[in-house]
Design a protein around this motif. Structure first.
Motif, short mmCIF file in Angstrom:
data_model
loop_
_atom_site.label_atom_id
_atom_site.label_comp_id
_atom_site.label_asym_id
_atom_site.label_seq_id
_atom_site.Cartn_x
_atom_site.Cartn_y
_atom_site.Cartn_z
N GLU A 1 44.33 51.58 33.02
CA GLU A 1 43.53 52.69 33.14
C GLU A 1 44.05 53.73 32.19
OE1 GLU A 1 41.24 54.08 35.76
OE2 GLU A 1 40.93 51.82 35.26
N ALA A 2 45.25 53.73 31.79
CA ALA A 2 45.74 54.74 30.76
C ALA A 2 45.16 54.55 29.41
CB ALA A 2 47.30 54.88 30.92
N MET A 3 44.79 53.13 29.27
CA MET A 3 44.24 52.95 27.98
C MET A 3 42.80 52.80 27.86
SD MET A 3 46.87 49.56 26.76
CE MET A 3 46.12 49.38 25.24
N ASP A 4 42.27 52.94 29.07
CA ASP A 4 40.85 52.71 29.30
C ASP A 4 40.46 51.44 28.68
OD1 ASP A 4 38.20 53.09 30.14
OD2 ASP A 4 37.67 54.29 28.41
N HIS A 5 41.30 50.14 28.81
CA HIS A 5 40.91 48.81 28.52
C HIS A 5 41.34 48.11 29.65
CE1 HIS A 5 39.94 46.13 25.39
NE2 HIS A 5 41.19 45.45 25.53
N HIS A 6 40.36 47.21 30.06
CA HIS A 6 40.75 46.62 31.12
C HIS A 6 40.68 45.07 31.16
CE1 HIS A 6 39.34 50.49 32.53
NE2 HIS A 6 40.02 50.61 33.36
N PRO A 7 41.58 44.14 31.53
CA PRO A 7 41.68 42.69 31.36
C PRO A 7 40.84 42.18 32.63
CG PRO A 7 43.79 43.60 32.45
CD PRO A 7 42.89 44.93 31.95
N ASP A 8 40.37 40.93 32.29
CA ASP A 8 40.30 40.22 33.27
C ASP A 8 41.27 39.52 34.17
OD1 ASP A 8 37.41 40.56 32.94
OD2 ASP A 8 37.34 38.65 31.59
N ILE A 9 41.41 39.51 35.43
CA ILE A 9 42.83 39.11 35.99
C ILE A 9 42.39 38.10 37.18
CG2 ILE A 9 44.73 39.73 37.49
CD1 ILE A 9 44.69 42.46 35.93
N ASP A 10 43.08 36.86 37.31
CA ASP A 10 42.73 36.11 38.27
C ASP A 10 43.93 35.46 38.71
OD1 ASP A 10 41.58 33.87 39.84
OD2 ASP A 10 41.95 32.35 38.26
N ILE A 11 44.19 35.82 40.13
CA ILE A 11 45.41 35.70 40.82
C ILE A 11 45.39 34.46 41.99
CG2 ILE A 11 45.06 37.59 42.41
CD1 ILE A 11 48.07 38.04 42.73
N ARG A 12 46.31 33.53 41.80
CA ARG A 12 46.28 32.46 42.77
C ARG A 12 47.55 32.32 43.19
NH1 ARG A 12 41.36 29.50 41.74
NH2 ARG A 12 40.12 30.82 40.42
N TRP A 13 47.79 32.87 44.37
CA TRP A 13 49.04 33.07 45.03
C TRP A 13 50.02 33.83 44.04
CZ3 TRP A 13 53.40 29.10 45.46
CH2 TRP A 13 54.46 29.42 46.37
N ARG A 14 51.06 32.86 43.59
CA ARG A 14 51.65 33.66 42.48
C ARG A 14 51.56 33.49 40.98
NH1 ARG A 14 56.90 30.87 41.52
NH2 ARG A 14 56.54 28.72 41.50
N THR A 15 50.53 32.72 40.71
CA THR A 15 50.19 32.62 39.32
C THR A 15 49.02 33.45 39.18
OG1 THR A 15 50.33 30.30 39.77
CG2 THR A 15 49.28 30.74 37.97
N LEU A 16 49.26 34.28 37.79
CA LEU A 16 48.22 35.25 37.27
C LEU A 16 47.73 34.70 35.99
CD1 LEU A 16 50.80 37.96 37.86
CD2 LEU A 16 48.75 37.82 39.08
N HIS A 17 46.64 34.78 35.70
CA HIS A 17 45.84 34.55 34.45
C HIS A 17 45.12 35.74 34.19
CE1 HIS A 17 46.22 30.28 35.44
NE2 HIS A 17 45.60 30.48 36.69
N PHE A 18 45.59 36.10 32.93
CA PHE A 18 44.93 37.48 32.22
C PHE A 18 44.09 36.86 30.90
CE2 PHE A 18 49.25 38.58 33.87
CZ PHE A 18 48.74 39.62 34.74
N THR A 19 43.14 37.48 30.91
CA THR A 19 42.00 37.24 29.70
C THR A 19 41.85 38.81 29.03
OG1 THR A 19 41.22 35.28 30.84
CG2 THR A 19 39.99 36.31 29.04
#
Length: 99
Positions: free
Chosen positions: A53-71
């Motif tokens: 939000e501070a950067m006004d640039h947003h990642p795609d985030i996929d969360i599966r229990w405790r595994t995070l995928h960022f794109t």
């Protein structure tokens, strides 16, 4: 706001050397991180959301229990920009601090 300029292939390769947990996938960079548990994963997501939000640039985030995928990709530029690598570094910090 005009789109950030796309990085050249040599610029992308150089910036990836500073982010060893990230890999290139076409016009995106990706990272997978494991948190200690689900609440820790959510803390990482909250920290990343605040930075995004501070950067006004947003990642795609996929969360599966405790595994995070960022794109990351700058869609308005049609590829990778400095914003993607700046946010990737901040994501790394959030993973270290909260993961």
């Amino acid at each position: 706001m005009p789109a950030a300029p796309r990085l050249t292939e040599p610029e992308i390769a150089l910036r990836l050397t500073a982010l060893p947990d990230w890999t290139r996938d076409g016009d995106s960079i990706r990272r997978t991180a494991e948190a200690a548990d689900f609440p820790a994963a959510i803390r990482v997501v909250v920290a990343v959301a605040e930075q995004a939000e501070a950067m006004d640039h947003h990642p795609d985030i996929d969360i599966r229990w405790r595994t995070l995928h960022f794109t990351l990709s700058t869609h308005s530029a049609g590829g990778l920009t400095a914003l993607d690598f700046d946010l990737a570094a901040r994501i790394d910090q959030a993973v270290t601090a909260h993961g």
